[in-house]
Design a protein around this motif. Structure first.
Motif, PDB file in Angstrom:
ATOM      1  N   PHE A  34      38.935  31.565  36.745  1.00 51.97           N
ATOM      2  CA  PHE A  34      39.059  30.110  36.549  1.00 51.97           C
ATOM      3  C   PHE A  34      39.707  29.431  37.747  1.00 51.97           C
ATOM      4  O   PHE A  34      39.957  28.236  37.726  1.00 51.97           O
ATOM      5  CB  PHE A  34      39.893  29.808  35.295  1.00 51.97           C
ATOM      6  N   PHE A  76      35.587  25.790  34.757  1.00 49.36           N
ATOM      7  CA  PHE A  76      34.392  26.635  34.693  1.00 49.36           C
ATOM      8  C   PHE A  76      33.553  26.587  35.971  1.00 49.36           C
ATOM      9  O   PHE A  76      32.411  27.006  35.971  1.00 49.36           O
ATOM     10  CB  PHE A  76      33.538  26.230  33.485  1.00 49.36           C
ATOM     11  N   GLU A  77      34.152  26.061  37.042  1.00 48.01           N
ATOM     12  CA  GLU A  77      33.383  25.879  38.266  1.00 48.01           C
ATOM     13  C   GLU A  77      32.791  27.182  38.793  1.00 48.01           C
ATOM     14  O   GLU A  77      31.643  27.229  39.222  1.00 48.01           O
ATOM     15  CB  GLU A  77      34.273  25.251  39.341  1.00 48.01           C
ATOM     16  N   PHE A  85      32.029  29.753  37.074  1.00 47.55           N
ATOM     17  CA  PHE A  85      30.967  30.169  36.171  1.00 47.55           C
ATOM     18  C   PHE A  85      29.677  29.421  36.501  1.00 47.55           C
ATOM     19  O   PHE A  85      28.604  30.014  36.607  1.00 47.55           O
ATOM     20  CB  PHE A  85      31.391  29.895  34.726  1.00 47.55           C
TER      21      PHE A  85
END
Lengths: 302, 301
Positions: free
Chosen positions: B35, B52-53, B55
């Motif tokens: 994260f 969530f970048e 991800f």
């Protein structure tokens, strides 16, 4: 038996068997040749290695080994490898045997969850650990040394064992524990309970039973587990590469440093490779059958 | 065993502590770290929260999915070749022969050697200038010029985009085929002989016996061997690192190597943790499937 189809009157040459041996020999040669070429190359001079001809017959030279062994770094890294591999093996055996004993012989709440969670994470590779561990490794200064964990070894000027060795020992133990627990669990199931029950009747508590009755009769299980743990700890590269410092490098890390784009010193590289494979191969000579047993146990016993 | 309630936990404690410190905490950290944005040399407390970048980045990252595809290609070839050769040899050599201990010892050797050394050995064998493989290809090609058209010339095994994958597959097949061979051999030799004899008396020939009697009885063993190899394909890293380091042009950059390079060459630890998480999830799913077939901690069956 399956071989009935091939049994013929006795005097004839058993061609099927001859064919099998031919296949076996070819396989053995294919398996051994790369290893033999490594060993042979380690006894060659750089001139011979680089020459246009493949000198199968050559005058063996110790010069590569002279250079390797006279380099004080090699001895430091070898002791580091040994300290780490042997400590990890002992720690794995003791803690693994205790856990296997609890799982195999005692009933308690949470037993199933504990057993299954270790099995689920048993395939996590060292590289995954390396990625996340390096962060707090550096933050906590573990790469240098934990005060109080310094023991002087009479090799070079290295101080053993410092934080990075302790860390590697813990990671190698953690990586090996699930498999070891499982292997020893299997061995324990073959040990009759009568011995323990007799000990308990005699008034021994669980700890006395474990250390005085179970521990001694587990030796064959220990031998197999020890070989597997030692193999992983002695051979592991990624974690050692990331976590060790210049005093605590292990031999695989040292060997990897021979790879470079400009002019590889093949002879010495193969010499270090040969020295690294000697301990595991010695174990193979003594315990090939048990090693295969351990490797196939998961698949075959079921 | 009649014992105090705490006793089992005392026995488990040392192993549990080590597993928690050595496995669970690092895995937990990779979840946390995925994260964040954190790079080498930065203080741990200076890491930047991204939500969530990472991800989303993984989802859209062509480079990462390419490494997944490369892992599949690599896995497809090594597993196919190792299973076929291993199974074929096991069926052929099933009958116990005099001297099998000797051969068995030889076949275990590649499995005991450090992956890094396997890499070094093949790096030398396949070396474009000094390698043994090229030496013989060239010499045979010169002796029989016709064969030069069939590839008996020098090749850049590790840096030719068309050959690099082939090279890492070959080294893996060399190291791991004996493993499949020995698992399946052990399975074959453990088959109940009465069933085999009965089918023999029924007049089955070797082929029928193999296809209709032995292989069906071996299904679970073959599946377990297959799963173990698939798991190892995702774990494979060191040999490829030494042989090609993912090259040329990322042609052999498998997922684990991509993760490793993201962390230690690009020094992008947040995203590397995301990739570590992806790899862990794949491996955990595969381990659970493997456990369904064979749970080693099950009570004695």
């Amino acid at each position: 038996m399956s071989n009935i189809a091939y049994s013929k009157p006795k005097r004839k040459i058993p061609w099927a068997d001859v064919g099998r041996y031919v296949v076996l020999v070819v396989l053995a040669v294919v398996t051994l040749l790369p290893i033999l070429i490594m060993v042979a190359t380690s006894f060659k001079l750089q001139v011979d290695i680089l020459s246009k001809d493949m000198n199968w017959i050559f005058k063996p030279t110790w010069s590569n080994y002279d250079k390797i062994l006279n380099d004080s770094k090699f001895l430091i890294y070898m002791s580091s490898s040994l300290v780490i591999a042997i400590s990890a093996t002992l720690l794995t055996l003791i803690t693994g045997a205790m856990a296997a004993f609890a799982l195999a012989r005692m009933k308690f709440p949470g037993r199933k969850i504990i057993a299954q969670s270790t099995l689920i994470i048993r395939m996590i590779p060292p590289a995954v650990l390396a990625v996340t561990v390096v962060g707090f490794w550096i933050t906590w200064g573990l790469g240098d040394a934990i005060p109080g964990f310094r023991v002087r070894f009479p090799v070079g000027r290295a101080e053993f064992f410092d934080g990075s060795q302790l860390g590697l020992i813990i990671f190698y133990t953690a990586l090996n524990l699930p498999f070891t627990i499982w292997l020893l669990f299997g061995f324990l199931q073959q040990v009759p309970r009568e011995l323990e029950e007799a000990a308990i009747v005699d008034g021994a508590n669980a700890f006395q039973t474990f250390f005085q009755v179970i521990f001694p009769i587990m030796s064959s299980g220990f031998a197999v587990s020890a070989i597997f743990t030692f193999r992983i700890a002695w051979n592991e590269f990624i974690l050692a590469f990331m976590l060790s410092n210049r005093f605590t490098k292990t031999l695989p890390v040292y060997a990897s440093e021979f790879i470079s784009d400009e002019g590889v010193v093949w002879g010495q590289m193969m010499g270090v490779g040969t020295l690294i494979v000697i301990p595991p191969l010695i174990l193979t000579f003594f315990a090939a059958k048990q090693i295969i047993g351990g490797m196939t146990a998961g698949a075959v016993k079921g | 065993m009649r014992s105090n309630k705490i006793v089992p936990y005392i026995f488990l404690l040392p192993a549990a502590l080590i597993i928690i410190v050595g496995l669970f905490i690092p895995l937990w950290n990779s979840i946390i770290l995925s994260f964040y944005d954190w790079s080498f040399g930065q203080a741990w407390s200076d890491k930047e929260f991204l939500g969530f970048e990472n991800f989303v980045r993984l989802w859209n990252d062509e480079e990462s999915w390419r490494s997944v595809r490369i892992t599949f290609v690599f896995g497809f070839w090594v597993v196919l070749l190792e299973m076929l050769i291993g199974l074929g040899l096991a069926l052929l050599l099933e009958k116990p022969l005099v001297g099998s201990t000797f051969f068995r010892t030889i076949f275990v050797m590649p499995l005991m050697i450090a992956p890094i050394v396997v890499g070094l050995i093949w790096r030398y064998l396949l070396d474009a200038r000094n390698g043994v493989v090229n030496y013989y290809l060239e010499n045979i090609g010169e002796a029989v010029p016709f064969l030069q058209n069939l590839g008996f010339v020098r090749h850049s095994w590790l840096s030719d985009p068309n050959l690099a994958m082939f090279s890492i597959v070959i080294s893996d097949v060399w190291q791991w085929t004996p493993f499949i061979f020995m698992i399946i051999l052990a399975g074959l030799q453990g088959l109940p002989s009465d069933v085999i004899e009965a089918s023999f008396i029924d007049g089955a020939n070797w082929w029928q016996m193999t296809m209709q009697v032995k292989l069906p009885m071996m299904t679970s063993i073959i599946l377990i061997a297959l799963l173990m190899r698939i798991i190892d394909v995702f774990r494979a890293l060191e040999v490829i690192y030494i042989l090609t380091n993912g090259g040329p042009g990322g042609n052999t950059r498998v997922l684990s190597l991509h993760m490793f390079q993201t962390a230690f060459q690009a020094r992008d630890f947040g995203y590397a943790a995301m990739l570590a998480l992806l790899l862990s999830v794949i491996l955990i799913i595969l381990s659970v499937i493997l456990m369904l077939f064979n749970n080693p901690l099950k009570e004695d069956s």
